[in-house]
Each structure stands twice: as C-alpha cells, then as structure tokens.
Design a protein around this motif. Structure first.
Motif, PDB file in Angstrom:
ATOM      1  N   TYR A   6       4.539   8.854  -4.982  1.00 59.02           N
ATOM      2  CA  TYR A   6       3.168   9.294  -5.255  1.00 59.02           C
ATOM      3  C   TYR A   6       2.441   8.363  -6.240  1.00 59.02           C
ATOM      4  CZ  TYR A   6       4.771  13.524  -2.946  1.00 59.02           C
ATOM      5  OH  TYR A   6       5.280  14.405  -2.025  1.00 59.02           O
ATOM      6  N   TYR A  66      -5.455  11.196  -8.771  1.00 55.26           N
ATOM      7  CA  TYR A  66      -6.233  11.475  -7.556  1.00 55.26           C
ATOM      8  C   TYR A  66      -5.501  12.490  -6.689  1.00 55.26           C
ATOM      9  CZ  TYR A  66      -8.316  10.766  -2.934  1.00 55.26           C
ATOM     10  OH  TYR A  66      -8.911  10.969  -1.711  1.00 55.26           O
ATOM     11  N   ALA A  68      -5.080  13.769  -3.140  1.00 56.09           N
ATOM     12  CA  ALA A  68      -5.370  13.269  -1.788  1.00 56.09           C
ATOM     13  C   ALA A  68      -5.582  14.428  -0.820  1.00 56.09           C
ATOM     14  CB  ALA A  68      -4.227  12.383  -1.321  1.00 56.09           C
ATOM     15  N   LYS A  69      -6.019  14.047   0.407  1.00 54.67           N
ATOM     16  CA  LYS A  69      -6.273  15.080   1.421  1.00 54.67           C
ATOM     17  C   LYS A  69      -4.989  15.766   1.878  1.00 54.67           C
ATOM     18  CE  LYS A  69     -10.582  13.062   3.119  1.00 54.67           C
ATOM     19  NZ  LYS A  69     -11.234  12.248   4.162  1.00 54.67           N
ATOM     20  N   TYR A  74      -1.680  12.082  -6.733  1.00 54.98           N
ATOM     21  CA  TYR A  74      -1.233  10.684  -6.805  1.00 54.98           C
ATOM     22  C   TYR A  74      -1.654  10.066  -8.131  1.00 54.98           C
ATOM     23  CZ  TYR A  74      -0.015  10.599  -1.840  1.00 54.98           C
ATOM     24  OH  TYR A  74       0.567  10.830  -0.627  1.00 54.98           O
ATOM     25  N   ASP A 173     -15.002   7.968  -1.584  1.00 54.69           N
ATOM     26  CA  ASP A 173     -13.953   8.931  -1.199  1.00 54.69           C
ATOM     27  C   ASP A 173     -13.035   8.344  -0.139  1.00 54.69           C
ATOM     28  OD1 ASP A 173     -14.811  10.858  -2.954  1.00 54.69           O
ATOM     29  OD2 ASP A 173     -16.210  11.775  -1.535  1.00 54.69           O
ATOM     30  N   GLU A 177      -8.911   7.351  -0.350  1.00 51.92           N
ATOM     31  CA  GLU A 177      -7.964   7.805   0.674  1.00 51.92           C
ATOM     32  C   GLU A 177      -7.223   6.608   1.271  1.00 51.92           C
ATOM     33  OE1 GLU A 177      -6.128  10.755   2.089  1.00 51.92           O
ATOM     34  OE2 GLU A 177      -7.526  11.218   0.502  1.00 51.92           O
ATOM     35  N   VAL A 180      -4.433   5.337  -0.924  1.00 49.45           N
ATOM     36  CA  VAL A 180      -3.239   6.178  -0.834  1.00 49.45           C
ATOM     37  C   VAL A 180      -2.488   5.930   0.481  1.00 49.45           C
ATOM     38  CG1 VAL A 180      -2.496   8.583  -0.552  1.00 49.45           C
ATOM     39  CG2 VAL A 180      -4.073   7.968  -2.392  1.00 49.45           C
ATOM     40  N   THR A 181      -3.244   5.817   1.587  1.00 52.31           N
ATOM     41  CA  THR A 181      -2.578   5.747   2.908  1.00 52.31           C
ATOM     42  C   THR A 181      -2.144   4.333   3.289  1.00 52.31           C
ATOM     43  OG1 THR A 181      -4.766   5.595   3.932  1.00 52.31           O
ATOM     44  CG2 THR A 181      -3.762   7.779   3.835  1.00 52.31           C
TER      45      THR A 181
END
Length: 601
Positions: A6, A66, A68-69, A74, A173, A177, A180-181
């Motif tokens: 994470y 953060y 995340a969705k 994270y 935004d 994301e 993170v991805t």
C-alpha cells in the motif's frame, strides 16, 4: 506501519516551467495535509528565489495519504526534483529513490530537450513512467499534437497519458488513481541489513542537518548508530520521521519508506547526496550504486564591494555552505579588489542563485569576476596541472592545453534552424546529429566547448528562436585547445581581477570589448589614461580616455602668442609629471560593466 503493497514512491520530472511545482501543490491540497488557510502556491519551494523565478532548486519530499477507489488507504511518497540542467545529479538521486515517475509535458509547449533527457534518466533506473499532459485549460493547448509527440519522440503510449490542469485541479483525482494502479509497490526486506539512499539534505538552525532518505532494505529507528558508507563516519539517530510539509516523527522507517533522520550532524558538507546509510552494528555488504562526488564546472572569484566587509562575507559564505554542499570555495586575493573567495559552481544558474542569496539573505553586495572553466595545462618537463583562475596561469612556454567539452542537445521549431546552427558554429560547435522529430520540430546534437556556453549562449538561443528552443547539456571530456591569457593594463599596469583565459582566435575581439567598456566607466583624469589588452608583451587592443584640461589661457586677454605658448608648455610638463605619479581609480561599476558586456556581446 503501512504494508509495502500500500506504498507508492514516485517523482515528477519535467522541463522547466511545465508546471511541476503547481501539480505538487494540487496533490498536497487534495490530501488535506495542509489546511486551506496555510496553503500557498509552490508550497514545496522554500526559498524566495525559487518562488520568484518559478524554479525548484532543492528537491523536497512529502508523504501524501490517499484513500483509493478500492477502499484501501495508501501512502504516496512524492519526491519533488529540480528541473534545471545544473542540478541533474540531484535529479538522478531523487529518481533512484522512486519506483515510478510522472513525466510532465506542457500542452502548449510539447516535448522539450529536458523532457527527453529526464525520460532517459528514468528509464536507466527502470522506473515505471506515466506521461501527464498539463495546462489543458489553456486556449493554446494542443493535446492531440502532444499525444503524437509522446508516441513518436518518447516512444510511450499516448493512450496512457493523464490529462490534467494543475492550475484548476481538473484531472487530479484520475491522476492519483493512476499513481496507485500503474506504479508498482516498493520492494525490500525489513529484516535485511540497512541500506538507505540519501537523495537530499538541508540545514536546520535548531536541529543541525536533516537528511532526506529512502530506505531500500532493513529499518532505521531512533537511537540507532548509523554509518555513512562513503566516508565511514558514525552518528547516533535522534529523530526519525516522514515529511508532511512539517516533520512528523514516526520513530522508525522501514524498507520502502521515504523520510528523514536527524542525527546531530553539524554541516551539510558532512553528508553526500547519493551516499548509502547503514547500521554500524550490522553494516550492509556494499553501498547502493550510482554515488559520485559532485564536481563544480564553473569558477569565479567573489569580492566584497568594500574591503572592510570581508569578515561579513566570510561569515555569509560559511552559512551558505551549511545549506549548499555543492558550493566549493577557498580564500583568494586580488591587488585591485583585496581579499575575497575563489568559488566553484555547478553551472551558471547555480552562480546566479548564490549571488542572489548573498544579496538577499546576508545583505552582501559583491563583485563576481568573469566565470571560467577548469583547463588542463601541460608545462614542458612538468606534470599536467588544472587551471581555473587566470592568476594561476603559468608564465612562459606551454606545451599543450585542453578544455572541457559538452554534448548539447537543442530542440527547436524548424523555422529557426538556420540561425541556431549559425550560433552553434560561432561557438565552435561540431554538429553530431540532426533529427526531425516531426514536420515542425528538429533535435540538434552538438559538441562544443563549455567555455563558449558560459557567456550569452543561452540568451542568444532564446532570442534567435523567440523563446521556443530548449537546451540541455552534459560535460563529456577534455579536448585540445589553443589557450592564452589576456591581461588588461591601465596606464601600463596590469589589473589582475580583469585578466581572463581565452581561446586564441577570439582573444582580439574579447580584449577590444573589455577595453571599450572600461573606457565608458573610467572617469577622465588630468592626464591621458591608456587602457590596453595584452597577450604577454604584445598589445592587441587599446582605448584612450582623453584628459580634462584646465583653461590656463583664461587670464590672457590678447598679448603676444609667446605668452600663451609658455603657459601651455608649462601645463604640458605638469601633466607629464602627473602621469608618472598618477594612479587611476577603477570604480566597482567598471568590473560589473566588463562582465555585463561579455554577457551581451
């Protein structure tokens, strides 16, 4: 502590003025680690000069929480990097401390030379790269054209590019994301011997040196005895934590973390960027790769305007050195300007920044002598020596001399190609490559002497291309040159502070320019003042400041001409005696004018 999967460590690299600091502001604002009242533009740029010029000089770090969705929290460790070519080593160490890089491209400017060099640097460190197109809110933004450049010039997938406006916050935004991805989590074993990379440090007047580091393997906690592997010095850790604009103490940093340690270190020069920290009790087998000593490439002497201010200047230099380990200086002396310091800088921007900081932070108005590079000189029967100061240039016969060369990469719109190639030829450049990136833009690669870039090259490049050309360089090697020393004589006496080392074919032109400028600055005396440029005993340029003359005939109303002649002969004899004893005062503006002219010439 947050699990490794994470965590995300990333940096933003970009050409100057593509909006890196503004994007950092938006990411910090989104994470709400600073409340809206304390939020300000360029929040990571601490110095006034950084804010005014819109540049980042010192790299900074910040930890952004953060959600995340996918519902997980994270920890995003963002390392801000300088954008200017002078600080490329700092950029490389900041990149080495990350797993991912956001390659920021201005939607109005497109891909520029430092965008390309930063991409290669990120690829060398095997970073995952996500292109980001910024400034999409501007009317002149051409997103489709920039996407083609990303495909064609950079070889990245333009479909992966994130569209944002750092100014308005649009697309932030989606960008968080994507961080993170698309970026991988850090690797590292918490139980292995400690290996931490120093990517920056700064001086805090209450705590000493704050070391910015990325832990690759193992863990470091308060109370540990740590060792710097480049010089084998040991320190006891007093505080460990992460950056959330302010320091947030955590007590421990583990593999994958980015943060800081405070260990009672007194000066910044004790800490080397790129060095590896390990534990004294259980040292790592080898340091992390990529460490090198930062060497200055531009040299200049600094003198106080008033020689009584020398002690104050000395104190100011010592304080600056605390904050800037790449500043190198030693004592210097000039007959014309008194005591001062000979300084080494990473480049011309670094020199300007030091000058501004001396003036602003320490109220020191100083004179800089003409910037010079380090030449290699071989004297018959002796070893090769390095010379960066005209005062150290050996008298007598020189067997050979060499000067540093750079590899310059210039990206320019095709319509300015002719004038830029002409400029590079004037600066003794050798063209190595020319590549059309698309129908409108060309990339030129030249090899040229570094000394030719010191004066006016960047300004002329910008004016020839109306600001559209971009420039990036790296020092490659030393090559033979025909080096001579120009002495400037005032009434046959050399002024050491105005002497300079120069390429022989351009010596006459350079000497003429200096003599012309001095003529405009030296006040007229009762006698004639000769300003000469010389190579050894040969005079190559001359200007004369005509004398002011008292009207000795004012009292002669008519009468015999012999009376007038007698008075004039008496005046002439007096002026001769005055010339023998007369010393010319050089105003401080004369030194500044000579430098300025060389920048404009």
């Amino acid at each position: 502590m947050t699990e490794l999967k994470y965590k995300r460590n990333f940096c933003i690299t970009a050409h100057i003025d593509h909006g890196k600091s503004t994007l950092a502001d938006r990411l910090i604002q989104k994470a709400k680690i600073v409340d809206d009242r304390q939020m300000k533009n360029q929040i990571l740029d601490n110095m006034d000069i950084e804010r005014e010029r819109g540049i980042t000089i010192k790299s900074q770090a910040v930890t952004i929480p953060y959600k995340a969705k996918d519902g997980h929290d994270y920890e995003l460790n963002f390392v801000d990097t300088p954008g200017h070519v002078d600080f490329s080593y700092e950029v490389s160490r900041a990149i080495a401390s990350c797993e991912g890089a956001l390659l920021l491209i201005d939607a109005t400017q497109g891909v520029e030379s430092q965008t390309v060099s930063n991409l290669y640097m990120a690829m060398e460190h095997d970073l995952t790269i996500v292109p980001v197109i910024n400034k999409i809110d501007l009317a002149s933004a051409d997103v489709e054209s920039v996407k083609k450049q990303i495909d064609h010039d950079l070889g990245l997938e333009s479909s992966e590019a994130q569209l944002v406006s750092a100014k308005t916050g649009e697309g932030i935004d989606d960008l968080l994301e994507a961080i993170v991805t698309k970026f991988p989590p850090p690797k590292g074993d918490v139980n292995a011997p400690l290996q931490a990379l120093i990517f920056d440090c700064h001086y805090d007047e209450y705590r000493g040196v704050v070391v910015h580091l990325r832990v690759m393997e193992g863990r470091v906690k308060t109370g540990d005895i740590i060792r710097f592997m480049s010089n084998n010095t040991d320190y006891k850790v007093e505080q460990v934590g992460v950056f959330k604009i302010k320091y947030e103490e955590t007590g421990v940093l583990e593999a994958g973390d980015v943060g800081y340690i405070i260990a009672g270190i007194k000066t910044v020069s004790d800490v080397s960027v790129g060095d590896t920290i390990t534990l004294a009790s259980k040292p790592a087998a080898s340091p992390l790769p990529g460490f090198k000593e930062v060497k200055p490439v531009v040299f200049s002497s600094i003198y106080p305007i008033d020689s009584n201010d020398y002690e104050e200047l000395k104190a100011a230099m010592e304080k600056l050195k605390l904050n800037d380990a790449s500043l190198i200086y030693e004592k210097d002396n000039s007959l014309a300007l008194g005591n001062g310091f000979r300084c080494g800088f990473l480049g011309l921007l670094h020199l300007e920044i030091i000058q501004e900081r001396l003036e602003r932070d320490f109220d020191q108005i100083v004179i800089f002598t003409a910037p010079s590079v380090k030449y290699k000189v071989k004297i018959p029967g002796h070893e090769e020596i390095f010379v960066d100061n005209p005062a150290d240039y050996p008298e007598g016969k020189i067997e050979s001399s060499q000067e540093p060369y750079i590899k310059a990469s210039i990206i320019t719109p095709a319509e300015y190609l002719g004038s830029i190639m002409e400029l590079c030829c004037l600066k003794r450049g050798t063209q190595k490559n020319m590549q059309y990136l698309d129908e409108k833009r060309v990339e030129l690669t030249y090899e040229m002497p570094l000394s030719e870039v010191l004066f006016d090259f960047y300004d002329k490049l910008k004016s020839y291309s109306r600001g559209y050309a971009s420039f990036d360089y790296e020092v490659i090697d030393y090559r033979p040159t025909d080096l001579i020393k120009i002495d400037i004589l005032i009434n046959s006496k050399p002024v050491d502070a105005l002497a300079q080392l120069c390429y022989r074919p351009s010596a006459v032109e350079r000497a003429k320019v200096v003599c012309e400028r001095l003529k405009g600055e030296i006040a007229r005396q009762q006698f004639k003042v000769a300003i000469q440029g010389a190579i050894g005993s040969q005079i190559i340029a001359r200007e004369t400041v005509n004398p002011v003359r008292k009207d000795v005939l004012a009292k002669c109303y008519g009468g015999d001409v012999t009376r007038k002649r007698k008075l004039l002969e008496k005046q002439k004899a007096g002026k001769k005696r005055m010339l023998m004893a007369g010393n010319v005062e050089l105003p401080q503006s004369a030194f500044l004018a000579v430098l300025k002219e060389k920048e404009d010439s």
